[in-house]
Structure formats: structure tokens, C-alpha cells
Design an enzyme around this catalytic site. Structure first.
Site, PDB file in Angstrom:
ATOM      1  N   SER A  49       0.860  -1.193   0.000  1.00 32.72           N
ATOM      2  CA  SER A  49       0.000   0.000   0.000  1.00 32.72           C
ATOM      3  C   SER A  49       0.887   1.231   0.000  1.00 32.72           C
ATOM      4  O   SER A  49       1.994   1.203   0.560  1.00 32.72           O
ATOM      5  CB  SER A  49      -0.881  -0.012   1.254  1.00 32.72           C
ATOM      6  N   TYR A 103      -0.738  -0.759  10.479  1.00 31.17           N
ATOM      7  CA  TYR A 103      -1.136  -1.154   9.118  1.00 31.17           C
ATOM      8  C   TYR A 103      -0.041  -0.741   8.125  1.00 31.17           C
ATOM      9  O   TYR A 103       0.408  -1.548   7.306  1.00 31.17           O
ATOM     10  CB  TYR A 103      -2.472  -0.490   8.753  1.00 31.17           C
TER      11      TYR A 103
END
Ligand SMILES: NC(=O)c1ccc[n+]([C@@H]2O[C@H](COP(=O)([O-])OP(=O)(O)OC[C@H]3O[C@@H](n4cnc5c(N)ncnc54)[C@H](O)[C@@H]3O)[C@@H](O)[C@H]2O)c1
Length: 264
Positions: free
Chosen positions: A144, A157
Site C-alpha cells: 500500500s 497497518y
């Protein structure tokens, strides 16, 4: 007529294929003629044209069973897409309300690390053992842009995604000599998926950024040079291309599919 990507009969395991980006990847690969096995804890919807194996990818014994089942049935595994992931927005320290439900705790940490990182490590290990026999294969890790840039309210995350990009580069160095390519893909901000549309996720993100859910959503387009959210198919098509032999000289790198949100 043969499609230019030529994925006919390639056997591909996709984790988290029942929803969102994983589902789009299964559909893209399926349309191109690949045999797609969706490994997920959540069953796919009805009428989904994919093979489904129920698997909790955080459990090493379930990973081994999955890989043996696919290899036993097809005698090969051409590609693995480590797509499944979880994202819980949490502050490292909630100064307003210490130990609130939005302050990172051990269970949040373990949940994100085990789904996002541990599963990709041990699935890659189990699948690479098979790929080495055939001297070919492709492993795609879903990272990501938050992993490259950092993300307020998402420290763990983002750290898991950064770990995946780094893991990609290291195992590409180890596996290249066996004809195995390894590539990370970094989506940016996409149209809503189960992950990004749930109230739990949006409430947490708004809290950790000291704003409202509406403000979180309205800022997105402005932060993307192409001026729009990514479509799930755009990530999926990049993955299909990277699995295909058209990408036969691409390995050990991170492919950014974020509309220019980040350049790394
Ligand atoms: N959605 C985005 O905008 C975005 C942006 C950047 C990166 N990503 C990454 O893309 C990937 C897919 O994201 P998404 O938004 O489609 O997610 P999603 O929540 O819509 O789907 C994730 C899937 O993973 C499955 N899953 C979760 N835990 C599992 C487990 N223990 N075992 C097996 N399956 C499990 C879920 O059941 C679900 O079907 C994730 O790795 C995410 O971090 C997404």
C-alpha cells in the site's frame, strides 16, 4: 484467439478473493483463462466464477493444507497473490482518552501482523517450495502507498505494508535463481471495499485524524494527481500483467498503482 497475456491454464492462488481487490483479481485472472483458487475465511458470493477453498491464512497448518490441496489437484502452482489484509485505524497514543478503543493494543497489533505479514511469509514459503521444483513462478504481495509514506492513525497497518515491500525485495534476491519473480503492488485510495466502507473502519479513521467521516472521504480526490479514486479493476489488471510472461523481467520491485498519489 490467444490473449496477449496468455494466462490460459496458469494455476493461481489468490488470498482474500471473496471481496474487494482480491475479488477483482480473481475475476481479471479468470477472464484471461487462468485457473483461480480463492483462499479466504469468508465464502464468496453466489454466482462467483472461482474455485473457493476455506482457509484462515494466519494458521500455518491451514496454509500447508491449502498448498497441498492445490498442488495435489493441479500438479503445479504458477502464481500466488498475497492479497488478504486487515486494517484497523489506531493511534499509538490516545492523549485525549488513554487506552480508548482507538488506541493501539496488543490484539490489534497481532491481528494486523498475522493477516498482513505472517500469512504472506508462510504462504510464500510453502508455495515457493513447489515453484522451485518447476523452476518458475510469480509471487505478488499486496502492499500500500501507506507503507511507503506512513499514515497518521495507521502506524501498524502501514508498517505491515512496508514489511511486505521489503520482504518482496529480499525473497526476490533469494528466489530469482529458481526462475521465481516476486513483485509488490501498492494501491493508493480506491473505490470502497469491505475494508474501507465499514463503519468501524471509517469511525476509527475519523477519530484518529480528529475529523469527521465526511471530511476523511472528501479529502481523498484532492490528494490524487489523477483526481479520482482508483478502480479495483485497475489494480487487478496490473496484477494479471505482472503474473504474465509479458512481465518476465520484472522482479524485486514495487509497482505503484495509485494514480500518482505517491511516487515511491
Ligand atoms: N481498499 C483499498 O483502497 C486498499 C488500498 C491499498 C492497499 N489495499 C490492500 O489490498 C488488499 C485487499 O484490500 P480490500 O480493501 O480488498 O480488503 P477487503 O476487506 O475488501 O477484503 C479482504 C479479504 O481478506 C479476507 N481475509 C481477512 N482475513 C483473512 C484470513 N485470516 N484468512 C483468509 N482470508 C482473510 C476477508 O475475508 C476479505 O474477503 C489488502 O491487503 C489491503 O491492505 C487496499
Amino acid at each position: 484467439m490467444e490473449h496477449w497475456m496468455d494466462l490460459e491454464k496458469r494455476v493461481v492462488i489468490v488470498t482474500g478473493g471473496s471481496n474487494g481487490i482480491g475479488r477483482a483479481i480473481c475475476n481479471s485472472l479468470g477472464r484471461l483463462g487462468a485457473t483461480v483458487i480463492n483462499a479466504d475465511i469468508t465464502p464468496p458470493g453466489e454466482n462467483e466464477n472461482m474455485e473457493y477453498i476455506s482457509c484462515d491464512i494466519t494458521k500455518k497448518e491451514e496454509i500447508e493444507k491449502l498448498v497441498e490441496a492445490v498442488y495435489g489437484r493441479y500438479g503445479r502452482i504458477d502464481a500466488l497473490v498475497n492479497n488478504a489484509g486487515v486494517n484497523r485505524a489506531r493511534l499509538l497514543v490516545d492523549a485525549k482518552e488513554p487506552c480508548s478503543k482507538y488506541e493501539l493494543n496488543e490484539e490489534d497489533y497481532e491481528a494486523m501482523m498475522s493477516v498482513n505479514v505472517k500469512s504472506a511469509v508462510f504462504l510464500s514459503q510453502a508455495v515457493a517450495r513447489k515453484m522451485i521444483i518447476h523452476k518458475q513462478g510469480v509471487i505478488i504481495n499486496m502492499s500500500s502507498t501507506s507503507g511507503a509514506r506512513g499514515s497518521a492513525g495507521q502506524c501498524i497497518y502501514a508498517a505491515t505494508k512496508s514489511a511486505l515491500s521489503s520482504f518482496t525485495k529480499s525473497i526476490a534476491l533469494e528466489l530469482g535463481k529458481y526462475g521465481i519473480r516476486v513483485v509488490a503492488v501498492t494501491p493508493g485510495i480506491n473505490e470502497k471495499t469491505a475494508m474501507t466502507s465499514s463503519d468501524a473502519y471509517m469511525d476509527a479513521l475519523a477519530y484518529t485524524r480528529n475529523t469527521t467521516k465526511e471530511a476523511v472521504d472528501s479529502n481523498y480526490e484532492a490528494s490524487i494527481p489523477l483526481g479520482r479514486l482508483g478502480r479495483l479493476e485497475e489494480v487487478a489488471d496490473a496484477v494479471s500483467y505482472l503474473i504474465s510472461d509479458r512481465a518476465s523481467y520484472i522482479t524485486g520491485t514495487v509497482v505503484n498503482v495509485s494514480g500518482g498519489k505517491t511516487t515511491d
